[in-house]
Write an enzyme that holds these catalytic residues in place. Sequence first.
Site: not given
Length: 345
Positions: A149, A291, A321
Amino acid sequence: MPHLANSSLEDRPTAVVVPLHSRSTLTAQRSSRRLGLQPKYGHGVVPVDVRYQWTGAPDAPTIIVQGGISADRYVAGTEQGQPGWWSELVGHGQAIDLAHCRVLSIDWLTPADFENSPRAISSEDQADALAALVDALGIGRVAAFVGSSYGAMAALAFAARHPNKLERLVLLAGAHRAHPMATAQRAIQRQILRLGQASGQINEALSLARQLAMTTYRGSEEFARRFAGTPDYREGRFHFPVEDYLEHAGRSFVQRFDLDRFLALSESIDLHDVAPESVGVPATLIGFPSDRLVPLADLCELQRRLRGSATLEVVDSPYGHDAFLKETTKLAPLLRQAVSCHCGA
């Protein structure tokens, strides 16, 4: 040129021996080191205290591991002996095996951490802080930077700015720029936070912003499976099953995070922009079709444009995600393969 000062201004180490597994005693160093950095959105070199943990086998190669904006430096375990945020993948015998490597991680910096606070914090600032820390600790060169991320964004910035300090990139659910739709969603979250500041309802705003964020972190398939029930009528209105989940997530977040930090790091994600052509370090990319924050198409573009060799691994998951946190069984062999040749496992 990178905006960092290589000199360490102050070190306050706490070096302890922590038993992270019954079969292994590993060295864990928890410390705050004062470094001089030049923030991208600041003026000149300023001191900043960088809080870090450096854990694993003494004298083994070092791997940097960084997570999302709510992750801290406790990747494998906390000072109180509690599991870290990625302890299912980082530990003795895990995919990133602390018997064969050391893991270095920092708490993300925000403008409030600096003397003469910059206007904003950038992924480049985080990368420069890690590079300066690598120098100050005498590491010289890390075997890999594993970023998830926001951590993947900082990893790309690190590789672009400090290629001589890095052998390999491993990027999960992170790309060279923020997708405009994801920026739109985060912009609404920041507006909620600013409204809370203006009205004095800070906790309420932080909770709502986190609840909205949860709808972007998880996949539609998971929500459909978990929250398809009928609503309950209570307190004068209908409550839908998903609301209890979101409200619990908001309350939990308020207890461990603060509004200014959320604002700063959310904005930093959307300021992130690294030219893939500037990155020549070999890379392993891992993406998830569900995602919605980092679409698989963005990782395909990143793979095409990277100057160094790059492979893209696609992992099916209903978790969107957050799959980098949830799909540990599927991710373990990919991570083990990506880092094993660098850590002697």
